[in-house]
Write a protein that holds these residues in place. Structure first.
Motif, PDB file in Angstrom:
ATOM      1  N   LEU A 161      38.115  39.594  38.254  1.00 24.95           N
ATOM      2  CA  LEU A 161      38.329  40.695  39.189  1.00 24.95           C
ATOM      3  C   LEU A 161      39.644  40.443  39.908  1.00 24.95           C
ATOM      4  CD1 LEU A 161      37.373  43.224  40.810  1.00 24.95           C
ATOM      5  CD2 LEU A 161      36.225  41.621  42.370  1.00 24.95           C
TER       6      LEU A 161
ATOM      7  N   THR B 150      38.509  43.774  35.844  1.00 23.56           N
ATOM      8  CA  THR B 150      38.260  44.905  36.735  1.00 23.56           C
ATOM      9  C   THR B 150      39.191  44.736  37.930  1.00 23.56           C
ATOM     10  OG1 THR B 150      35.940  45.047  36.068  1.00 23.56           O
ATOM     11  CG2 THR B 150      36.514  46.068  38.178  1.00 23.56           C
TER      12      THR B 150
ATOM     13  N   ILE C  97      40.439  46.105  42.086  1.00 21.02           N
ATOM     14  CA  ILE C  97      40.295  46.851  43.329  1.00 21.02           C
ATOM     15  C   ILE C  97      41.695  47.174  43.812  1.00 21.02           C
ATOM     16  CG2 ILE C  97      39.614  46.703  45.769  1.00 21.02           C
ATOM     17  CD1 ILE C  97      37.259  44.974  44.909  1.00 21.02           C
TER      18      ILE C  97
ATOM     19  N   GLU D 216      40.578  53.592  31.720  1.00 25.30           N
ATOM     20  CA  GLU D 216      39.465  53.112  32.537  1.00 25.30           C
ATOM     21  C   GLU D 216      38.503  52.250  31.725  1.00 25.30           C
ATOM     22  OE1 GLU D 216      37.066  52.803  36.063  1.00 25.30           O
ATOM     23  OE2 GLU D 216      39.116  53.529  35.764  1.00 25.30           O
TER      24      GLU D 216
ATOM     25  N   VAL E 254      38.919  50.337  37.615  1.00 30.40           N
ATOM     26  CA  VAL E 254      39.482  50.130  38.945  1.00 30.40           C
ATOM     27  C   VAL E 254      38.608  50.834  39.978  1.00 30.40           C
ATOM     28  CG1 VAL E 254      41.461  50.475  40.466  1.00 30.40           C
ATOM     29  CG2 VAL E 254      41.827  49.929  38.051  1.00 30.40           C
ATOM     30  N   VAL E 255      38.286  50.114  41.041  1.00 30.30           N
ATOM     31  CA  VAL E 255      37.565  50.678  42.172  1.00 30.30           C
ATOM     32  C   VAL E 255      38.572  50.876  43.295  1.00 30.30           C
ATOM     33  CG1 VAL E 255      35.703  50.340  43.847  1.00 30.30           C
ATOM     34  CG2 VAL E 255      35.449  49.492  41.494  1.00 30.30           C
TER      35      VAL E 255
ATOM     36  N   THR F  81      35.840  46.254  49.951  1.00 26.40           N
ATOM     37  CA  THR F  81      35.372  47.071  48.830  1.00 26.40           C
ATOM     38  C   THR F  81      34.636  46.225  47.802  1.00 26.40           C
ATOM     39  OG1 THR F  81      37.207  48.613  49.132  1.00 26.40           O
ATOM     40  CG2 THR F  81      36.092  48.657  47.006  1.00 26.40           C
ATOM     41  N   ARG F  82      33.524  46.760  47.325  1.00 28.41           N
ATOM     42  CA  ARG F  82      32.686  46.050  46.351  1.00 28.41           C
ATOM     43  C   ARG F  82      32.855  46.673  44.979  1.00 28.41           C
ATOM     44  NH1 ARG F  82      30.268  42.714  43.645  1.00 28.41           N
ATOM     45  NH2 ARG F  82      28.260  41.764  44.106  1.00 28.41           N
ATOM     46  N   ALA F  83      33.127  45.844  43.996  1.00 33.15           N
ATOM     47  CA  ALA F  83      33.167  46.275  42.605  1.00 33.15           C
ATOM     48  C   ALA F  83      31.839  45.910  41.943  1.00 33.15           C
ATOM     49  CB  ALA F  83      34.317  45.610  41.867  1.00 33.15           C
TER      50      ALA F  83
ATOM     51  N   TYR G  80      31.449  38.044  38.618  1.00 28.53           N
ATOM     52  CA  TYR G  80      32.638  37.550  37.927  1.00 28.53           C
ATOM     53  C   TYR G  80      32.716  36.025  38.007  1.00 28.53           C
ATOM     54  CZ  TYR G  80      33.734  42.466  38.459  1.00 28.53           C
ATOM     55  OH  TYR G  80      33.670  43.837  38.425  1.00 28.53           O
TER      56      TYR G  80
ATOM     57  N   HIS H 135      31.554  38.516  45.097  1.00 29.68           N
ATOM     58  CA  HIS H 135      31.699  38.967  43.705  1.00 29.68           C
ATOM     59  C   HIS H 135      31.512  37.857  42.680  1.00 29.68           C
ATOM     60  CE1 HIS H 135      33.792  42.420  45.634  1.00 29.68           C
ATOM     61  NE2 HIS H 135      33.387  43.068  44.573  1.00 29.68           N
TER      62      HIS H 135
END
Length: 250
Positions: free
Chosen positions: A45, A66, A68, A84, A89-90, A97-99, A103, A132
């Motif tokens: 991440l 992934t 953020i 995507e 991407v969040v 922010t939480r994805a 990980y 995460h």
């Protein structure tokens, strides 16, 4: 200066410099190689993924990535290189922010943790990384060492780079541990010199303070080097790559 306003469409369009600067192979290849090693076959991440400078080649190495990211225009540039399905991407900030998912590696490169302008936000960034990560997972930070020794007595600014077409200088607010980086780019147009200025605010962090932030989030320092190739970190090092790790489950 709000971060969303700084990283706008104009900046995003000029951000990538393929083959030069931070996109030069001698800069990017060791970064990606080391991160792939630290992922140990798991997913990664990236906080503040930007235009995918690191994420795209890391994904090409077979590491699921992934991201953020706070800036929509930066993600738009990323989407010209990876869809995507390849790199999700969040949208949001790296402190809260939480994805989805868990990980083995979270990473934050090129001094970007300093874009968080308070100590509290920087601590929350560590805690967000911990949320995460799987047991034994790693959080990697690349960060510059504050260059206060180069600041002349009684002065608030220091020039840290001067090249043809570019001058970089920092102005310091020592009381509040803040610095504003000023990037002057000079372009020649029909014999006239025109300058373009980009400014970014930062809260600088000493390595020892960074280690304390890590402890507050449950991390232990695993290693610290002066660069991605593993050079020794010394009192003269201008930057560091610090690897923090969560304790493995019993």
């Amino acid at each position: 200066m709000e971060q969303e306003r700084i990283w706008d469409a104009a900046v995003a369009q000029r951000y990538d410099t393929p083959g030069t600067g931070m996109f030069a192979p001698e800069v990017l290849t060791p970064t990606v190689t080391r991160l792939a090693e630290l992922a140990e076959g798991g997913a990664a991440l990236e906080f503040a993924i930007g235009t995918g400078r690191v994420a795209v080649p890391l994904a090409e190495r077979g590491v699921p990535v992934t991201g953020i990211e706070l800036s929509g225009p930066m993600v738009e540039q990323l989407r010209t290189k990876a869809d995507e399905a390849t790199i999700a991407v969040v949208m949001g900030d790296m402190a809260t922010t939480r994805a989805p998912g868990t990980y083995s590696l979270v990473y934050l490169v090129y001094n970007t943790i300093s874009n968080l302008l308070t100590q509290a936000e920087q601590v929350e960034c560590f805690r967000n990384a911990a949320r995460h990560l799987a047991s034994g997972g790693r959080f990697v930070i690349e960060l510059w060492v504050p260059e206060l020794r180069t600041l002349p007595p009684g002065k608030e600014a220091t020039v840290w780079r001067a090249d043809p077409g570019y001058v970089g200088l920092d102005t310091y607010d020592i009381l509040n541990q803040r610095v504003v980086s000023h990037h002057f780019h000079f372009d020649s147009d029909e014999g006239k010199q025109e300058a373009r200025l980009f400014r970014s605010p930062h809260r600088y962090i000493w390595p020892s303070e960074l280690d304390l932030m890590a402890q507050l989030a449950g991390f232990e320092l695993e290693s610290r080097h002066a660069d991605w190739s593993g050079a020794e970190f010394t009192a003269e090092s201008r930057s560091h790559v610090s690897v923090y790790r969560l304790p493995a489950a019993p």
